[in-house]
Scaffold this motif. Structure first.
Motif, PDB file in Angstrom:
ATOM      1  N   THR A  30      47.852  44.183  50.325  1.00 21.94           N
ATOM      2  CA  THR A  30      46.734  44.356  49.401  1.00 21.94           C
ATOM      3  C   THR A  30      47.272  44.388  47.976  1.00 21.94           C
ATOM      4  OG1 THR A  30      46.814  46.776  49.545  1.00 21.94           O
ATOM      5  CG2 THR A  30      45.379  45.625  51.102  1.00 21.94           C
ATOM      6  N   VAL A  31      46.440  43.936  47.031  1.00 19.72           N
ATOM      7  CA  VAL A  31      46.860  43.818  45.635  1.00 19.72           C
ATOM      8  C   VAL A  31      45.796  44.415  44.737  1.00 19.72           C
ATOM      9  CG1 VAL A  31      47.537  42.237  43.798  1.00 19.72           C
ATOM     10  CG2 VAL A  31      48.103  41.681  46.175  1.00 19.72           C
ATOM     11  N   GLN A  32      46.234  45.225  43.767  1.00 18.93           N
ATOM     12  CA  GLN A  32      45.368  45.718  42.695  1.00 18.93           C
ATOM     13  C   GLN A  32      46.026  45.355  41.369  1.00 18.93           C
ATOM     14  OE1 GLN A  32      44.930  49.918  43.596  1.00 18.93           O
ATOM     15  NE2 GLN A  32      42.987  49.530  44.648  1.00 18.93           N
ATOM     16  N   THR A  33      45.257  44.795  40.455  1.00 17.80           N
ATOM     17  CA  THR A  33      45.851  44.286  39.217  1.00 17.80           C
ATOM     18  C   THR A  33      45.304  44.991  37.995  1.00 17.80           C
ATOM     19  OG1 THR A  33      44.170  42.552  39.031  1.00 17.80           O
ATOM     20  CG2 THR A  33      46.194  42.005  40.226  1.00 17.80           C
ATOM     21  N   SER A  34      46.116  44.968  36.964  1.00 17.60           N
ATOM     22  CA  SER A  34      45.675  45.295  35.604  1.00 17.60           C
ATOM     23  C   SER A  34      45.940  44.049  34.775  1.00 17.60           C
ATOM     24  CB  SER A  34      46.457  46.503  35.061  1.00 17.60           C
ATOM     25  OG  SER A  34      47.828  46.168  34.895  1.00 17.60           O
ATOM     26  N   ALA A  35      45.906  44.170  33.455  1.00 15.58           N
ATOM     27  CA  ALA A  35      46.130  42.989  32.624  1.00 15.58           C
ATOM     28  C   ALA A  35      47.574  42.510  32.682  1.00 15.58           C
ATOM     29  CB  ALA A  35      45.746  43.289  31.176  1.00 15.58           C
ATOM     30  N   GLU A  36      48.525  43.428  32.909  1.00 18.37           N
ATOM     31  CA  GLU A  36      49.938  43.050  32.832  1.00 18.37           C
ATOM     32  C   GLU A  36      50.742  43.472  34.049  1.00 18.37           C
ATOM     33  OE1 GLU A  36      51.324  44.725  29.202  1.00 18.37           O
ATOM     34  OE2 GLU A  36      50.344  43.232  27.941  1.00 18.37           O
ATOM     35  N   GLU A  82      51.291  33.432  51.500  1.00 20.11           N
ATOM     36  CA  GLU A  82      51.065  33.746  50.086  1.00 20.11           C
ATOM     37  C   GLU A  82      49.725  34.437  49.875  1.00 20.11           C
ATOM     38  OE1 GLU A  82      53.463  30.339  47.539  1.00 20.11           O
ATOM     39  OE2 GLU A  82      51.311  30.151  47.865  1.00 20.11           O
ATOM     40  N   THR A  83      49.735  35.380  48.945  1.00 23.11           N
ATOM     41  CA  THR A  83      48.502  36.037  48.508  1.00 23.11           C
ATOM     42  C   THR A  83      48.269  35.699  47.034  1.00 23.11           C
ATOM     43  OG1 THR A  83      48.737  37.853  50.077  1.00 23.11           O
ATOM     44  CG2 THR A  83      47.367  38.259  48.152  1.00 23.11           C
ATOM     45  N   ASN A  84      47.040  35.349  46.689  1.00 17.65           N
ATOM     46  CA  ASN A  84      46.708  34.997  45.310  1.00 17.65           C
ATOM     47  C   ASN A  84      46.229  36.228  44.551  1.00 17.65           C
ATOM     48  OD1 ASN A  84      47.145  32.146  45.687  1.00 17.65           O
ATOM     49  ND2 ASN A  84      45.203  32.086  46.790  1.00 17.65           N
ATOM     50  N   LEU A  85      46.571  36.269  43.269  1.00 21.05           N
ATOM     51  CA  LEU A  85      46.046  37.331  42.408  1.00 21.05           C
ATOM     52  C   LEU A  85      45.843  36.770  41.008  1.00 21.05           C
ATOM     53  CD1 LEU A  85      48.345  38.731  40.249  1.00 21.05           C
ATOM     54  CD2 LEU A  85      49.377  39.299  42.431  1.00 21.05           C
ATOM     55  N   ARG A  86      44.941  37.424  40.285  1.00 23.41           N
ATOM     56  CA  ARG A  86      44.756  37.099  38.869  1.00 23.41           C
ATOM     57  C   ARG A  86      44.702  38.393  38.086  1.00 23.41           C
ATOM     58  NH1 ARG A  86      40.107  33.164  36.434  1.00 23.41           N
ATOM     59  NH2 ARG A  86      38.738  34.936  36.864  1.00 23.41           N
ATOM     60  N   THR A  87      45.498  38.453  37.037  1.00 28.35           N
ATOM     61  CA  THR A  87      45.506  39.652  36.200  1.00 28.35           C
ATOM     62  C   THR A  87      44.213  39.735  35.403  1.00 28.35           C
ATOM     63  OG1 THR A  87      46.760  38.352  34.576  1.00 28.35           O
ATOM     64  CG2 THR A  87      48.008  39.833  36.014  1.00 28.35           C
ATOM     65  N   LYS A  88      43.935  40.941  34.914  1.00 25.04           N
ATOM     66  CA  LYS A  88      42.680  41.169  34.200  1.00 25.04           C
ATOM     67  C   LYS A  88      42.772  40.703  32.745  1.00 25.04           C
ATOM     68  CE  LYS A  88      41.348  45.060  37.119  1.00 25.04           C
ATOM     69  NZ  LYS A  88      40.319  44.278  37.825  1.00 25.04           N
ATOM     70  N   ILE A  89      41.612  40.658  32.105  1.00 23.10           N
ATOM     71  CA  ILE A  89      41.540  40.287  30.688  1.00 23.10           C
ATOM     72  C   ILE A  89      42.137  41.405  29.843  1.00 23.10           C
ATOM     73  CG2 ILE A  89      39.948  39.773  28.791  1.00 23.10           C
ATOM     74  CD1 ILE A  89      38.015  38.658  30.890  1.00 23.10           C
ATOM     75  N   ALA A  90      42.853  41.012  28.792  1.00 25.09           N
ATOM     76  CA  ALA A  90      43.417  41.982  27.852  1.00 25.09           C
ATOM     77  C   ALA A  90      42.845  41.732  26.452  1.00 25.09           C
ATOM     78  CB  ALA A  90      44.936  41.869  27.821  1.00 25.09           C
ATOM     79  N   LYS A  91      43.111  42.672  25.555  1.00 28.22           N
ATOM     80  CA  LYS A  91      42.682  42.470  24.168  1.00 28.22           C
ATOM     81  C   LYS A  91      43.355  41.229  23.601  1.00 28.22           C
ATOM     82  CE  LYS A  91      41.915  47.362  23.050  1.00 28.22           C
ATOM     83  NZ  LYS A  91      42.310  48.488  22.180  1.00 28.22           N
ATOM     84  N   PRO A  92      42.619  40.465  22.790  1.00 31.28           N
ATOM     85  CA  PRO A  92      43.219  39.226  22.279  1.00 31.28           C
ATOM     86  C   PRO A  92      44.300  39.503  21.236  1.00 31.28           C
ATOM     87  CG  PRO A  92      41.076  39.590  21.289  1.00 31.28           C
ATOM     88  CD  PRO A  92      41.238  40.652  22.342  1.00 31.28           C
ATOM     89  N   TRP A  93      45.224  38.579  21.152  1.00 31.80           N
ATOM     90  CA  TRP A  93      46.206  38.622  20.082  1.00 31.80           C
ATOM     91  C   TRP A  93      45.531  38.154  18.781  1.00 31.80           C
ATOM     92  CZ3 TRP A  93      51.895  37.056  21.377  1.00 31.80           C
ATOM     93  CH2 TRP A  93      52.332  37.795  22.490  1.00 31.80           C
TER      94      TRP A  93
END
Length: 308
Positions: free
Chosen positions: A165-171, A243-254
């Motif tokens: 199982t995978v839990q993501t943040s922005a980084e 393989e398990t796919n994941l996508r990190t979350k949105i972060a504040k823009p540069w």
């Protein structure tokens, strides 16, 4: 035995003799005094062995047990040993730590002339109980156990990990999983392969222990990755799980760079800028213009050309 004197047989049964052994029998008659001896040599018949064989040598690999046996002691052989029979039993569990599974027992026979016998196609790092018997032409003797005949096969590379199982943040991405159903040894660490699908850059991390959780750090925001994990024993890594796919979350823009304003008319400006060096997710921009008299004109946010 039967002794015949003329037409008259005399029969005497002698009990308690040893099977498959030569005896010398002497007989003489007595009236007023002893007569001459008559003698005969004979051998008792074969019987089943009175005791099991003994272990001369036993060793194992990850999937083979090699065993060499010795005949029972001379007083227990009771004939010519024609073959040995080895029984080996194991618990047919689904996983190494499960409570299911019945006790399976198989028998293998091999000739005495063979130097040793290989029990093959065994499970790695699995317990087996071995008993053995010797046979003459009259059948098999009793089965017996030996010191070292309850043994575990050697370690091998492990099976696949389960339930990732995978839990993501922005980084970062927090991974949790279950050990292999068949570890085939003692798990020493886990190897984690990470690939950025967007840039096709991949790298490998190793855990420092057999703990089944790990945090992948320094990931790019709003990026796609694949993760696959393999368990390790001292014999090396096993097969990577799917393989398990994941996508990190949105972060504040540069911060956008190189902003420029060009006069378009008496009442308007064209404002341009470069997008941030790092894309952190779907982005909107707000343009604010400050007049010399501190009059603020706020332009409605506009969508960038970036997609999802």
């Amino acid at each position: 035995m039967t002794i015949t004197d003329g037409r008259t047989p005399f029969v005497q049964t002698v009990e308690g003799l040893h099977p498959y052994r030569k005896y010398s029998v002497t007989v003489r008659a007595y009236t007023k005094c002893w007569g001459k001896y008559t003698w005969q040599q004979l051998k008792t018949k074969t019987a089943v062995p009175a005791a099991p064989p003994s272990k001369e040598f036993i060793d194992s690999t990850e999937d083979v047990i090699i065993i060499k046996l010795q005949s029972p002691k001379e007083e227990d052989v009771n004939g010519f040993i024609e073959k040995y029979t080895i029984k080996y039993a194991w618990k047919n569990k689904t996983c190494w730590n499960s409570e299911d599974g019945e006790l399976i027992e198989q028998s293998i026979s091999y000739n005495k002339s063979d130097l040793s016998y290989r029990l093959s196609a065994l499970r790695p790092y699995w317990y087996y109980n071995i008993t053995m018997s010797a046979s003459t032409s009259e059948g098999a003797g009793p089965y017996g156990w030996c010191d070292g005949c309850y043994l575990r096969t050697k370690e091998s590379t492990p099976g696949e990990i389960e339930h990732l199982t995978v839990q993501t943040s922005a980084e970062s991405g927090n991974l949790d999983w279950s050990p292999p159903c068949r570890p085939n040894g003692i798990i020493t660490k886990y190897t984690i392969n990470i690939r950025n699908v967007d840039t096709d850059v991949s790298w490998t991390n190793n855990t420092s222990s057999n703990e089944t959780h790990y945090t992948i750090r320094n990931l790019l925001p709003y990026s796609n990755y694949t993760v696959k994990i393999a368990a390790n024993t001292k014999e090396g890594p096993g097969k990577f799980a799917k393989e398990t796919n994941l996508r990190t979350k949105i972060a504040k823009p540069w911060t956008p760079s190189d902003p420029k304003a060009i006069t378009k008319s008496a009442t308007s400006l064209n404002v341009t800028w470069k997008t941030p060096n790092l894309y952190t997710g779907p982005t909107k921009y707000t343009v604010t213009i400050m007049g010399i008299k501190n009059v603020t004109i706020k332009i409605k946010p506009c969508e960038t050309g970036f997609g999802e």
